[in-house]
Design an enzyme around this catalytic site. Structure first.
Site, PDB file in Angstrom:
ATOM      1  N   SER A  88      45.765 -27.658 -64.478  1.00  0.00           N
ATOM      2  CA  SER A  88      46.370 -26.391 -64.893  1.00  0.00           C
ATOM      3  C   SER A  88      45.826 -25.193 -64.134  1.00  0.00           C
ATOM      4  O   SER A  88      46.253 -24.063 -64.356  1.00  0.00           O
ATOM      5  CB  SER A  88      46.144 -26.183 -66.392  1.00  0.00           C
ATOM      6  OG  SER A  88      44.773 -26.150 -66.649  1.00  0.00           O
ATOM      7  N   THR A 198      44.896 -22.975 -68.541  1.00  0.00           N
ATOM      8  CA  THR A 198      44.421 -21.760 -67.869  1.00  0.00           C
ATOM      9  C   THR A 198      42.998 -21.380 -68.245  1.00  0.00           C
ATOM     10  O   THR A 198      42.651 -21.426 -69.427  1.00  0.00           O
ATOM     11  CB  THR A 198      45.337 -20.593 -68.321  1.00  0.00           C
ATOM     12  OG1 THR A 198      46.660 -20.930 -67.979  1.00  0.00           O
ATOM     13  CG2 THR A 198      44.936 -19.274 -67.721  1.00  0.00           C
ATOM     14  N   THR A 216      45.263 -19.581 -63.034  1.00  0.00           N
ATOM     15  CA  THR A 216      46.088 -20.680 -63.553  1.00  0.00           C
ATOM     16  C   THR A 216      47.096 -21.150 -62.508  1.00  0.00           C
ATOM     17  O   THR A 216      47.424 -20.399 -61.580  1.00  0.00           O
ATOM     18  CB  THR A 216      46.876 -20.196 -64.793  1.00  0.00           C
ATOM     19  OG1 THR A 216      47.538 -21.287 -65.393  1.00  0.00           O
ATOM     20  CG2 THR A 216      47.900 -19.138 -64.451  1.00  0.00           C
ATOM     21  N   ARG A 226      58.526 -18.141 -60.897  1.00  0.00           N
ATOM     22  CA  ARG A 226      58.150 -17.665 -62.245  1.00  0.00           C
ATOM     23  C   ARG A 226      56.685 -17.207 -62.239  1.00  0.00           C
ATOM     24  O   ARG A 226      55.811 -17.868 -61.702  1.00  0.00           O
ATOM     25  CB  ARG A 226      58.342 -18.796 -63.246  1.00  0.00           C
ATOM     26  CG  ARG A 226      57.960 -18.439 -64.687  1.00  0.00           C
ATOM     27  CD  ARG A 226      56.554 -18.853 -65.028  1.00  0.00           C
ATOM     28  NE  ARG A 226      56.229 -18.680 -66.437  1.00  0.00           N
ATOM     29  CZ  ARG A 226      55.001 -18.798 -66.940  1.00  0.00           C
ATOM     30  NH1 ARG A 226      53.993 -19.084 -66.148  1.00  0.00           N
ATOM     31  NH2 ARG A 226      54.778 -18.623 -68.227  1.00  0.00           N
ATOM     32  N   VAL A 227      56.446 -16.078 -62.858  1.00  0.00           N
ATOM     33  CA  VAL A 227      55.083 -15.559 -62.993  1.00  0.00           C
ATOM     34  C   VAL A 227      54.782 -15.423 -64.480  1.00  0.00           C
ATOM     35  O   VAL A 227      55.607 -14.908 -65.241  1.00  0.00           O
ATOM     36  CB  VAL A 227      54.946 -14.190 -62.282  1.00  0.00           C
ATOM     37  CG1 VAL A 227      53.620 -13.538 -62.598  1.00  0.00           C
ATOM     38  CG2 VAL A 227      55.117 -14.360 -60.778  1.00  0.00           C
ATOM     39  N   GLY A 228      53.617 -15.877 -64.896  1.00  0.00           N
ATOM     40  CA  GLY A 228      53.239 -15.790 -66.305  1.00  0.00           C
ATOM     41  C   GLY A 228      52.415 -14.549 -66.597  1.00  0.00           C
ATOM     42  O   GLY A 228      52.422 -13.569 -65.840  1.00  0.00           O
ATOM     43  N   ASP A 229      51.693 -14.609 -67.694  1.00  0.00           N
ATOM     44  CA  ASP A 229      50.857 -13.479 -68.107  1.00  0.00           C
ATOM     45  C   ASP A 229      49.555 -13.385 -67.317  1.00  0.00           C
ATOM     46  O   ASP A 229      48.976 -12.307 -67.172  1.00  0.00           O
ATOM     47  CB  ASP A 229      50.507 -13.611 -69.597  1.00  0.00           C
ATOM     48  CG  ASP A 229      49.775 -14.919 -69.895  1.00  0.00           C
ATOM     49  OD1 ASP A 229      50.159 -15.959 -69.302  1.00  0.00           O
ATOM     50  OD2 ASP A 229      48.826 -14.918 -70.695  1.00  0.00           O
ATOM     51  N   THR A 249      45.624 -17.314 -73.182  1.00  0.00           N
ATOM     52  CA  THR A 249      46.128 -18.568 -72.649  1.00  0.00           C
ATOM     53  C   THR A 249      47.333 -18.974 -73.481  1.00  0.00           C
ATOM     54  O   THR A 249      47.492 -18.509 -74.607  1.00  0.00           O
ATOM     55  CB  THR A 249      45.021 -19.648 -72.672  1.00  0.00           C
ATOM     56  OG1 THR A 249      45.533 -20.851 -72.092  1.00  0.00           O
ATOM     57  CG2 THR A 249      44.537 -19.944 -74.076  1.00  0.00           C
ATOM     58  N   GLY A 250      48.182 -19.821 -72.918  1.00  0.00           N
ATOM     59  CA  GLY A 250      49.377 -20.243 -73.643  1.00  0.00           C
ATOM     60  C   GLY A 250      50.638 -19.811 -72.928  1.00  0.00           C
ATOM     61  O   GLY A 250      50.598 -19.511 -71.736  1.00  0.00           O
ATOM     62  N   GLY A 252      52.978 -17.706 -71.369  1.00  0.00           N
ATOM     63  CA  GLY A 252      52.823 -16.352 -70.861  1.00  0.00           C
ATOM     64  C   GLY A 252      53.918 -15.397 -71.265  1.00  0.00           C
ATOM     65  O   GLY A 252      53.666 -14.198 -71.453  1.00  0.00           O
TER      66      GLY A 252
HETATM   67  C1  SD4 Z   1      51.191 -19.001 -68.069  1.00  0.00           C
HETATM   68  N1  SD4 Z   1      49.451 -18.443 -69.640  1.00  0.00           N
HETATM   69  O1  SD4 Z   1      51.483 -19.215 -66.893  1.00  0.00           O
HETATM   70  C2  SD4 Z   1      49.764 -19.236 -68.475  1.00  0.00           C
HETATM   71  C3  SD4 Z   1      49.542 -20.676 -68.591  1.00  0.00           C
HETATM   72  C4  SD4 Z   1      48.903 -21.149 -69.777  1.00  0.00           C
HETATM   73  O2  SD4 Z   1      49.207 -22.657 -71.512  1.00  0.00           O
HETATM   74  O3  SD4 Z   1      47.926 -20.620 -70.233  1.00  0.00           O
HETATM   75  N2  SD4 Z   1      49.512 -22.177 -70.322  1.00  0.00           N
HETATM   76  O4  SD4 Z   1      52.010 -18.653 -68.916  1.00  0.00           O
END
Ligand code: SD4
Length: 339
Positions: A88, A198, A216, A226-229, A249-250, A252
């Site tokens: 990850s 992450t 991450t 795609r871009v996350g948080d 985390t999680g 995004g």
């Molecule tokens: C995202 N927050 O790319 C990151 C990845 C992550 O559980 O933490 N996934 O959204």
């Protein structure tokens, strides 16, 4: 007479402004309200998930000697970035739906200086590229080809980040091609699988300064681009040296919608302890869309200027690692949804 009227009007306007300020801040000098005494000589580092433990140890080689939190968090998160078995973060990360490993990372120091890269390919240590963006450019964020070009021009090596294991799993996924984020949990039941994610890390150093880092490979099998948080300052990470720092985390998309890490820091500024601030942020996700919140994982982790820490998650099973001069441990965060 005209001058007197002008003077009266001005004083009325001034007192109205002062009263509005008092309503907003409770008193006219908001700065003194949230200032904590400087904690010196008591460094601490905290990071997301079980694998944060090894990352914290690396950070401690700097923090324990009185080094700077910024150096510590960079060094700490480089550990999972370089680990091919961690799917990850960095090398070995799960690819997007086109089979491309794209990394997101950001870093922030005690002076609101920050740097970030998003959708960066072929470079293991995205966090160090983010730091270089912070230190060597007038910008905060570089993305995609531009981030790669910048990294290569600054001496980073171009590598293939897709390991055989991640490639094999991706090819299996292609058979159905269904995008569904996994509810990330650590081993809450004896023998249950570890589901590392992450890494977000925040630290307080012996000089009383704070910094944070987050890195991450993002959600597995996301759309390309795609871009996350995680690389977004305020969403995946925020540091305010007057108050505290937070990371997430999680999924995004959920974090970005509430600008989660900034929200946690602002709640701590209003006087909440770190766990309560994280809980309130998680609750905001639930309030917005309870049905959606049930299906995904989001966890926040926070540290305040006094060295107090706490976390909260949507789902049970969000673990975090803590290290200071006396303790080294992994804890499970409380959660809204338990099984
Ligand atoms: C995202 N927050 O790319 C990151 C990845 C992550 O559980 O933490 N996934 O959204």
């Amino acid at each position: 007479m005209a001058d007197r009227r002008k003077f009266l009007k001005l004083s009325l306007l001034t007192s109205a402004a002062v009263m509005a300020g008092q309503r907003l801040f409770g008193k006219t000098d908001p700065v003194t309200e949230y200032k904590y005494p400087l904690v010196k000589d008591n460094p601490i580092v905290i990071s997301t998930w079980d694998f944060g433990k090894e990352a914290n140890s690396a950070a401690w080689t700097i923090l324990g000697k009185g080094g700077r939190a910024l150096d510590a968090v960079e060094k700490g998160v480089m550990v999972p970035e370089a680990d091919p078995n961690n799917q990850s973060v960095g090398l070995g990360g799960r690819p997007d739906r086109d089979g491309r490993v794209t990394l997101d990372a950001c870093i922030m120091d005690e002076n609101y200086k920050c740097g970030s890269v998003a959708c960066l390919e072929h470079v293991v240590h995205a966090i160090s590229v983010a730091r270089m963006v912070m230190e060597k450019t007038p910008h905060v964020m570089l993305v995609g080809d531009g981030a790669l070009q910048f990294a290569l021009e600054n001496g980073f090596k171009k590598e293939n980040l897709l390991t055989d294991k991640s490639e094999k799993e991706w090819k299996e996924w292609l058979k159905t091609s269904k995008y569904k984020p996994v509810k990330n949990i650590e081993n809450i039941l004896p023998g249950s699988a570890k589901n590392h994610d992450t890494i977000g890390m925040v630290a307080l150093d012996a000089s009383g300064n704070m910094s944070g880092a987050c890195t991450t490979s993002g959600m597995a099998y996301k759309l390309h681009g795609r871009v996350g948080d995680s690389p977004i300052i305020g969403a995946g990470l925020y540091v305010d040296n007057e108050v505290g720092a937070a990371t997430s985390t999680g999924v995004g998309e959920e974090v970005i919608r509430i600008v989660g890490s900034h929200l946690v820091v602002e709640l701590m500024r209003q006087g909440m302890d770190p766990e309560t601030a994280c809980k309130k942020a998680v609750e905001r996700i639930v309030t917005r869309n309870p049905a959606a919140a049930k299906e995904v994982q989001v966890g926040f982790l926070a540290l305040n200027k006094k060295g107090e820490y706490g976390a909260y998650a949507l789902q049970e099973g969000f673990s975090y690692a803590v290290k200071n001069g006396t303790t080294e441990d992994v804890f499970h965060a409380k959660a809204i949804y338990t099984r």
